[in-house]
Design a protein around this motif. Structure first.
Motif, mmCIF file in Angstrom:
data_model
loop_
_atom_site.group_PDB
_atom_site.id
_atom_site.type_symbol
_atom_site.label_atom_id
_atom_site.label_comp_id
_atom_site.label_asym_id
_atom_site.label_seq_id
_atom_site.Cartn_x
_atom_site.Cartn_y
_atom_site.Cartn_z
ATOM 1 N N GLU A 49 0.833 -1.210 0.000
ATOM 2 C CA GLU A 49 0.000 0.000 0.000
ATOM 3 C C GLU A 49 0.867 1.259 0.000
ATOM 4 O O GLU A 49 0.548 2.246 -0.661
ATOM 5 C CB GLU A 49 -0.948 0.001 1.207
ATOM 6 C CG GLU A 49 -2.055 1.051 1.025
ATOM 7 C CD GLU A 49 -2.947 1.238 2.242
ATOM 8 O OE1 GLU A 49 -2.890 0.410 3.181
ATOM 9 O OE2 GLU A 49 -3.690 2.237 2.257
ATOM 10 N N HIS A 52 2.067 1.758 -3.515
ATOM 11 C CA HIS A 52 0.971 2.310 -4.317
ATOM 12 C C HIS A 52 0.795 3.805 -4.017
ATOM 13 O O HIS A 52 0.680 4.628 -4.933
ATOM 14 C CB HIS A 52 -0.306 1.535 -3.985
ATOM 15 C CG HIS A 52 -1.528 2.019 -4.689
ATOM 16 N ND1 HIS A 52 -1.713 1.882 -6.044
ATOM 17 C CD2 HIS A 52 -2.628 2.653 -4.223
ATOM 18 C CE1 HIS A 52 -2.879 2.415 -6.383
ATOM 19 N NE2 HIS A 52 -3.461 2.885 -5.299
ATOM 20 N N ALA A 53 0.816 4.136 -2.731
ATOM 21 C CA ALA A 53 0.666 5.546 -2.324
ATOM 22 C C ALA A 53 1.805 6.382 -2.899
ATOM 23 O O ALA A 53 1.600 7.508 -3.367
ATOM 24 C CB ALA A 53 0.646 5.649 -0.794
ATOM 25 N N SER A 57 1.572 9.493 -5.630
ATOM 26 C CA SER A 57 2.096 10.794 -5.219
ATOM 27 C C SER A 57 3.327 11.229 -6.014
ATOM 28 O O SER A 57 4.078 12.096 -5.577
ATOM 29 C CB SER A 57 2.440 10.750 -3.724
ATOM 30 O OG SER A 57 1.352 10.213 -3.000
ATOM 31 N N LEU A 89 -5.916 -3.896 -6.318
ATOM 32 C CA LEU A 89 -5.833 -2.643 -7.077
ATOM 33 C C LEU A 89 -4.402 -2.239 -7.398
ATOM 34 O O LEU A 89 -4.160 -1.515 -8.349
ATOM 35 C CB LEU A 89 -6.505 -1.507 -6.296
ATOM 36 C CG LEU A 89 -7.987 -1.311 -6.564
ATOM 37 C CD1 LEU A 89 -8.594 -0.364 -5.545
ATOM 38 C CD2 LEU A 89 -8.212 -0.769 -7.965
ATOM 39 N N TRP A 259 4.859 7.215 4.344
ATOM 40 C CA TRP A 259 3.591 7.641 3.742
ATOM 41 C C TRP A 259 3.797 9.019 3.148
ATOM 42 O O TRP A 259 4.450 9.868 3.762
ATOM 43 C CB TRP A 259 2.479 7.675 4.791
ATOM 44 C CG TRP A 259 2.101 6.322 5.286
ATOM 45 C CD1 TRP A 259 2.415 5.780 6.497
ATOM 46 C CD2 TRP A 259 1.343 5.335 4.591
ATOM 47 N NE1 TRP A 259 1.893 4.513 6.595
ATOM 48 C CE2 TRP A 259 1.229 4.206 5.437
ATOM 49 C CE3 TRP A 259 0.746 5.277 3.329
ATOM 50 C CZ2 TRP A 259 0.549 3.047 5.068
ATOM 51 C CZ3 TRP A 259 0.067 4.120 2.953
ATOM 52 C CH2 TRP A 259 -0.025 3.028 3.810
ATOM 53 N N PHE A 264 -1.649 19.331 0.184
ATOM 54 C CA PHE A 264 -2.694 20.353 0.286
ATOM 55 C C PHE A 264 -2.747 20.813 1.741
ATOM 56 O O PHE A 264 -2.131 20.203 2.607
ATOM 57 C CB PHE A 264 -4.044 19.768 -0.162
ATOM 58 C CG PHE A 264 -4.448 18.549 0.643
ATOM 59 C CD1 PHE A 264 -5.230 18.683 1.800
ATOM 60 C CD2 PHE A 264 -4.017 17.280 0.281
ATOM 61 C CE1 PHE A 264 -5.575 17.574 2.559
ATOM 62 C CE2 PHE A 264 -4.364 16.172 1.035
ATOM 63 C CZ PHE A 264 -5.138 16.318 2.178
ATOM 64 N N VAL A 266 -4.236 20.777 5.008
ATOM 65 C CA VAL A 266 -5.156 19.871 5.691
ATOM 66 C C VAL A 266 -6.197 20.640 6.488
ATOM 67 O O VAL A 266 -7.396 20.320 6.471
ATOM 68 C CB VAL A 266 -4.383 18.890 6.610
ATOM 69 C CG1 VAL A 266 -5.349 17.984 7.370
ATOM 70 C CG2 VAL A 266 -3.396 18.055 5.802
ATOM 71 N N ALA A 269 -8.791 22.163 4.260
ATOM 72 C CA ALA A 269 -9.693 21.132 3.735
ATOM 73 C C ALA A 269 -10.722 20.753 4.792
ATOM 74 O O ALA A 269 -11.909 20.565 4.496
ATOM 75 C CB ALA A 269 -8.891 19.904 3.289
ATOM 76 N N ARG A 270 -10.258 20.670 6.040
ATOM 77 C CA ARG A 270 -11.153 20.291 7.121
ATOM 78 C C ARG A 270 -12.255 21.345 7.309
ATOM 79 O O ARG A 270 -13.424 21.025 7.467
ATOM 80 C CB ARG A 270 -10.329 20.140 8.406
ATOM 81 C CG ARG A 270 -10.858 19.084 9.343
ATOM 82 C CD ARG A 270 -9.950 18.938 10.543
ATOM 83 N NE ARG A 270 -9.074 17.776 10.472
ATOM 84 C CZ ARG A 270 -7.766 17.789 10.700
ATOM 85 N NH1 ARG A 270 -7.143 18.917 10.993
ATOM 86 N NH2 ARG A 270 -7.074 16.667 10.655
ATOM 87 N N ARG A 272 -13.317 23.451 5.040
ATOM 88 C CA ARG A 272 -14.221 23.440 3.893
ATOM 89 C C ARG A 272 -15.197 22.264 4.003
ATOM 90 O O ARG A 272 -16.385 22.392 3.683
ATOM 91 C CB ARG A 272 -13.403 23.340 2.605
ATOM 92 C CG ARG A 272 -14.246 23.591 1.376
ATOM 93 C CD ARG A 272 -13.441 23.704 0.089
ATOM 94 N NE ARG A 272 -14.310 23.458 -1.044
ATOM 95 C CZ ARG A 272 -13.919 22.939 -2.194
ATOM 96 N NH1 ARG A 272 -12.643 22.626 -2.384
ATOM 97 N NH2 ARG A 272 -14.788 22.750 -3.170
ATOM 98 N N LEU A 273 -14.698 21.139 4.478
ATOM 99 C CA LEU A 273 -15.566 19.967 4.657
ATOM 100 C C LEU A 273 -16.680 20.278 5.650
ATOM 101 O O LEU A 273 -17.840 19.896 5.445
ATOM 102 C CB LEU A 273 -14.725 18.777 5.140
ATOM 103 C CG LEU A 273 -15.477 17.485 5.480
ATOM 104 C CD1 LEU A 273 -16.235 16.954 4.264
ATOM 105 C CD2 LEU A 273 -14.509 16.406 5.976
ATOM 106 N N ASP A 274 -16.333 20.983 6.717
ATOM 107 C CA ASP A 274 -17.350 21.323 7.727
ATOM 108 C C ASP A 274 -18.452 22.217 7.151
ATOM 109 O O ASP A 274 -19.582 22.207 7.629
ATOM 110 C CB ASP A 274 -16.693 22.042 8.923
ATOM 111 C CG ASP A 274 -15.853 21.074 9.756
ATOM 112 O OD1 ASP A 274 -16.105 19.853 9.661
ATOM 113 O OD2 ASP A 274 -14.947 21.528 10.473
ATOM 114 N N THR A 276 -19.603 22.085 4.010
ATOM 115 C CA THR A 276 -20.362 21.506 2.885
ATOM 116 C C THR A 276 -21.262 20.349 3.310
ATOM 117 O O THR A 276 -20.969 19.647 4.236
ATOM 118 C CB THR A 276 -19.423 20.989 1.767
ATOM 119 O OG1 THR A 276 -18.512 20.045 2.336
ATOM 120 C CG2 THR A 276 -18.690 22.113 1.097
#
Lengths: 276, 276
Positions: A49, A52-53, A57, A89, A259, A264, A266, A269-270, A272-274, A276
């Protein structure tokens, strides 16, 4: 695992003298082996994983597992047992059968190049470019000079892949004629397995000594520092799966992947999420 | 399973009224669901092997699972949970991201056609041609007339695949805004998940009602007799995996695949094996 398995399985013994039922580097029975495999699988799954990450990126790392071996050596079974433990995947399987007319019009590495791993991918080759110096040599599908050219071409090709960020794990699944006889007989005795049997497998079986020679040459000429061969005794399926999984794990560990950092904001984003 | 799940999940309810945490057709909790999934997996694995055997032996059958849903609905998780239960050699995953410049030069179905299942294959589409009437419609990437043309084009395309021996299982993984908010927040709270977060996911989130409309149109216009849509409540991951696996299983059963007959003389092969 105490000693890295990679070191143990690079130790050179002529194939004809190698017992396919050995369990190099593993001290235990089948039940212990299956338990050990599950533990390897958990770490494998996490590292895959991360790979893949990393690819998502913008990283350039990828991993190729090459599986070669005589019929019934268990290339398919290894893929089921090992690839089946990680996220489908991020994994791709490429099986190489008889070349198509289009493939034959190109250099032997053309069809291989098209199926190499993309960044972040873990790819398993079920047969590979090595068929072009194994079956091709034994069945006389190319002349000696062309076969001779291919060893170096393979080494150059693999080196370029590694220099671009790739890791190659090449596993020769080793069985002997007796193991093959038992497994072919089992296929013939079971009507649900007849579709896996191809009478031409018996042609190859008759050419066993020639194949052994061809494999020995591969080990000698194409075991490079960047892409060595590992000989995996494959007379016991549980050991074979554990060994290939462990080799893969050891190689994934060397990538030392963390990782990816967020690219972006964070906190923004948090917020903006709150809203929407 | 008493009633076939396929019948239950075709029952039409407007998406806005559908509770994503329902467990239609399953009477039990998470632990029971995980146990049921393992049982489904065992049969799935055998039927997938029969499908693969059929393909190797000249059969024309293949299966396509189409997964659509809003971000975090669990398309990837479903593939991990369901595709991960069968032999990786017979399965292929195709993920469709933003079209490349080359893909944009062609009709929208061009890139889809190239990744359809070959005979014997089970293929999972992580997003699909439906993006071209979902994201494309909501974000205005094509004009109304072109979008309108695409529904029929999709139906024709899918019908041709089914008439050629294919089976399609189309699953809309249904969540609501609250489920998505929880899952996006979890990604933001976990630094090992930041790479999965794309701020543009929030743009799509703001267009939720428009997406709902676009999905409703898809259900109305592209749920055909040969390729119906199934709406899978996906607020509970264990139910979602069980439901998709069960739908797939029900479809595989209808193929009624046996094991291919031997195309060679078994007794002669056995004798030849004894001699070599």
């Amino acid at each position: 695992m105490s000693d890295p398995l990679a070191a143990l399985l690079r130790t050179y013994t002529p194939l004809a003298d190698l017992d396919p039922r050995e369990t190099v580097g593993f001290d235990g029975d089948k039940a212990a082996g299956e338990q050990a495999l599950a533990a390897v699988g958990a770490e494998l799954s996490e590292l895959q994983e991360r790979l893949h990450a990393d690819g998502v990126s913008g990283g350039r790392r990828s991993v190729l597992v090459v599986l070669q071996g005589m019929d019934t050596s268990g290339k398919g079974g290894t893929i089921r047992g090992v690839a089946g433990m990680v996220d489908p995947l991020g994994v791709r399987i490429a099986a190489f059968g008889r070349p198509t007319p289009e493939e034959l019009e190109h250099d032997f590495l053309w069809r291989i190049g098209r199926r190499m791993p993309a960044p972040g991918q873990l790819v398993f080759f079920d047969r590979s470019h090595y068929e072009d110096v194994l079956a091709a040599r034994v069945r006389g599908l190319a002349d000696d000079e062309e076969i001779d050219r291919r060893y170096d071409a393979i080494n150059d090709f693999e080196r370029a892949y590694v220099e671009g960020g790739g890791v190659i794990v090449k596993c020769l699944l080793h069985i002997d004629r007796d193991v093959q006889a038992d497994r072919l007989r089992a296929r013939l005795d079971d009507p649900t397995k007849h579709w896996k049997f191809d009478p031409s497998d018996l042609d190859d079986r008759e050419l066993w000594p020639q194949y052994l020679d061809a494999y020995e040459t591969v080990l000698e000429r194409c075991s490079t520092d960047v892409a060595p061969w590992f000989v995996v005794p494959s007379g016991r399926k549980w050991y074979r799966n554990w060994a290939v999984a462990s080799l893969l794990l050891e190689h994934l560990r060397t990538l030392d992947l963390g990782w990816p950092e967020a690219t972006f904001d964070v906190e923004a984003a948090r917020e903006r999420l709150d809203r929407t």
